[in-house]
Design a protein around this motif. Sequence first.
Motif, short mmCIF file in Angstrom:
data_model
loop_
_atom_site.label_atom_id
_atom_site.label_comp_id
_atom_site.label_asym_id
_atom_site.label_seq_id
_atom_site.Cartn_x
_atom_site.Cartn_y
_atom_site.Cartn_z
N ALA A 98 -136.74 -42.85 -49.66
CA ALA A 98 -135.70 -41.83 -49.84
C ALA A 98 -135.20 -41.38 -48.48
CB ALA A 98 -136.27 -40.64 -50.61
N LEU A 99 -133.92 -41.03 -48.42
CA LEU A 99 -133.31 -40.67 -47.14
C LEU A 99 -133.99 -39.47 -46.50
CD1 LEU A 99 -131.03 -41.48 -45.23
CD2 LEU A 99 -129.56 -39.87 -46.43
N ASP A 100 -134.42 -38.49 -47.35
CA ASP A 100 -135.06 -37.30 -46.78
C ASP A 100 -136.46 -37.58 -46.24
OD1 ASP A 100 -136.37 -37.69 -49.13
OD2 ASP A 100 -135.98 -35.71 -49.98
N LYS A 101 -136.96 -38.82 -46.42
CA LYS A 101 -138.26 -39.18 -45.87
C LYS A 101 -138.11 -40.02 -44.60
CE LYS A 101 -140.43 -37.39 -49.43
NZ LYS A 101 -141.19 -36.12 -49.29
N ALA A 102 -136.88 -40.32 -44.22
CA ALA A 102 -136.67 -41.24 -43.10
C ALA A 102 -137.23 -40.71 -41.79
CB ALA A 102 -135.17 -41.53 -42.95
N LEU A 103 -137.24 -39.38 -41.61
CA LEU A 103 -137.68 -38.81 -40.33
C LEU A 103 -139.07 -38.21 -40.40
CD1 LEU A 103 -134.36 -37.08 -39.16
CD2 LEU A 103 -135.06 -39.47 -38.96
N ASP A 104 -139.80 -38.45 -41.50
CA ASP A 104 -141.15 -37.90 -41.63
C ASP A 104 -142.02 -38.32 -40.45
OD1 ASP A 104 -140.43 -36.71 -43.93
OD2 ASP A 104 -141.76 -37.86 -45.26
N ALA A 128 -130.75 -34.59 -38.17
CA ALA A 128 -131.55 -33.79 -37.23
C ALA A 128 -132.86 -33.40 -37.89
CB ALA A 128 -130.77 -32.54 -36.82
N LYS A 129 -133.91 -33.32 -37.07
CA LYS A 129 -135.23 -32.93 -37.58
C LYS A 129 -135.76 -31.76 -36.76
CE LYS A 129 -139.82 -34.82 -38.61
NZ LYS A 129 -140.65 -33.83 -37.92
#
Length: 819
Positions: A789-795, A818-819
């Motif tokens: 999922a896109l919202d997991k890309a920067l985990d 941004a993170k």
Amino acid sequence: MKNKNYFFSKIGIALTAACCLAGHTPIAHALTLESRKATVEAVTDENPENQVVEVVSLKDFQSKNPDLYETYLYTGEAVVAYVDRSVQPAVYYLVDAEGGVQFKDEWGVLGETTYAVGDRLTRFTVGVTAAFGANTIYPFAPDAQVVSQGNVVQPVEATIAQIKASPATYYSRLVSVPDVTLSVPEGTTQFTEGMPQPTFTDAEGQTGKMRVLKGTDLIGTDIPTTPLTLVGLMTSKAVTSGPILAPRGAGDLQISAVAEPSIEVDIASFPEARGRVGEKVEIGTVHVKAVAMPQEVSIVPSGAVEGIFTTNVTTLPKGTYEKDITIYYEAKAIGKHKGNLFFMVGEDPYAKISISGMAIDPKNPPAVQVNPQTLEPFAVKVGESVQQTVKVTPVGMPDYVKVSITPGQGFTTNTTMLMTQGEQNLTVTFRPKAVGEYAATITIQNEFVEPIEIHLTGTAIDEPVAPEVEGDALPLSTDNPQLLLNETFDVGEHNKPLKMEGWKNLAQTGTRAWWGYTFPDYETENRGEKVAKVTAYDSKATEELPCEMLLVTPPLNYKESASKLFTFRVMGNNLTDNMTDKLELCYIYLDGDQMMVEPLNEVLMPTMKDLNDEWQEFHVDLANQNIEDVFFMGFRFKSMRGSSHSAVYYVDDVTYGRTDVPLISTSQLTVDMPGNKENAVVQSAPIEVEGSNLNEPIKLALGGANKDKFELSAQLLEPTGGVFNVRFSGKMGNYEAYVKLSSRGAADKYIFLFASVTQGVESLVIDADAHLTVTDLSGRHVRTLTGAALDKALDNLPSGTYIVTVSTEKGTSSVKMAK
């Protein structure tokens, strides 16, 4: 398109569109309408490319092929910029953030449904047709959702040249072209329906045509003859003869104000230039912005010595323009030179720049002569003084010569600055205050000569007379411990050592103690308020000495007090970042006859520049602590007494044992607003505030590194409390701030704010087989994911801004996150 049949029923609208063109397979579409929200129910077609196509931006309609007879579902948000009802069917001009399109009910499916200017529409199904080289859209059903009403479309500003270079960018959008003039056939003075299209010309000589729409309030008004900003809908893609703009009414012709003559310069003064006699050096370049100058502008340098300041040009033309001017300095003698650069129209100065320079003469280089360069050792009794003199002669010096002495204890000089020329006496005085050996160094220097050092030694040979010590003396007494303390320092005398019953005011190191203080009348918020004051500043001090002042409460009864809460408020003045002055709250008890002092390090007193002149309320709960049955609390201040330590602290409203302490409570301690669109204004849920035992309103104030990105719906609440919201808007990135809630007597309350902006994430659709590639802004590969999922890309990545590229069988899309 031929053979179009429409079937209406209670549960929906079915549209069958069959094209009888040779070789084209018939297409069938079915749409279901529920609560004005169109969703795709079924698509039956042997060719999968004929399914309903989602469109998120109006500009994308211009790239569609009308001959494919596709059905489109628009899921973006478009605002009705204008409705042309002078033609049938009416033409709706729709505009979104990236483009525009004309919307016509060619087949009469809207029925009684109409849309008004300012309506924001989404989720409607349309087809595409072409006319005069541009695409328009037509509805399949009255299914557009009206998200909101009364929206105002902001025009896109562009020059005629920009429009001609990229007509597709501006087609069907509301465009603003500044500084144009209109021209019409001679004798035409008013706008009329059917008149020849007026020509508009901009400042660059580029031209376009103005379309006069029927039925607007522009009809019958006078045609402006002065420059104006023309706002209008770009109704045609053809720009060979210039763009065609159609104003929606008289308000779209914005007459430019007559400019007042003015000159602006981008700098008020330059750093002092350095030069040599007879040599020309550049001081700098100033950017001049002139507006409507009625005549030629004279550039006039001035100074004590004529001709030392010059410019590359001496005049500027009349009119409106921007120009860079270079300024030069050519000294004719050693020294410092100051002047001004005036921009004159006649006798009137329109702008001024301060200029200065300092020059040496290479033929007479600067030097300093010192005689003698060594001095005999000093010796004197404590309390007395002895002097020696050095003759100092600066030569060829354009500026004063500085004199400094370090460390300075025991030694002083009669001056810290010498004149630029001639022999001068530098008197050194040794006046020790204590027995011992002393050493110091005098340094004579400026930027034009190497430092000259004179080393000093001295001996003090007997004891000084002890100076008077302010305040009280030990020991502390545990007699009559108090169950309740409520001290407001009303008995203190202004700028005199505090003397209060039960309190001990101790000068632990040095001779100064705490003082009383009354705020003057110009301190509007604290006028007349009496407090305890402490500072190490001493304008008479000739050297810096350590000092420690301790203000001790009366004995307090810990064992029997109804409450163990200790409260006070404190305010700092002249605070600086990284300051060495230190104020502490201390727990104090007696071990036999000895006073034991333990600082409470968790109580952080204000020590930053940003906290100057703000009262801070502290509530310290001593319950369940290892406290003696009878104890004391103290305010300890440590610093160096002298003229360079100017921090001041004020303490007031010291209490212990109260059960009616004022209190501020909030429904939440943090507000998190993640994943916002760039520059979109978002608002938090209501935050509830409750006040208990308060006598004054609750003040709300923003603080923190990013406080300018947040806004509060209220700055004051009633003493009983209330409700407020936080609004946020920003660009890509992460933002933090806090809300401080305060009311006299209550401990300050803080709500911490967190917000982030992520641009374009909502437009990406992630398939199960999608590949996600993450890179940083420099292009360095960070990671690759599959089906995530896109919202997991920067985990688990560090904070920062990244580029996420999503690759599927349908293509590739990138988004900044941004993170």
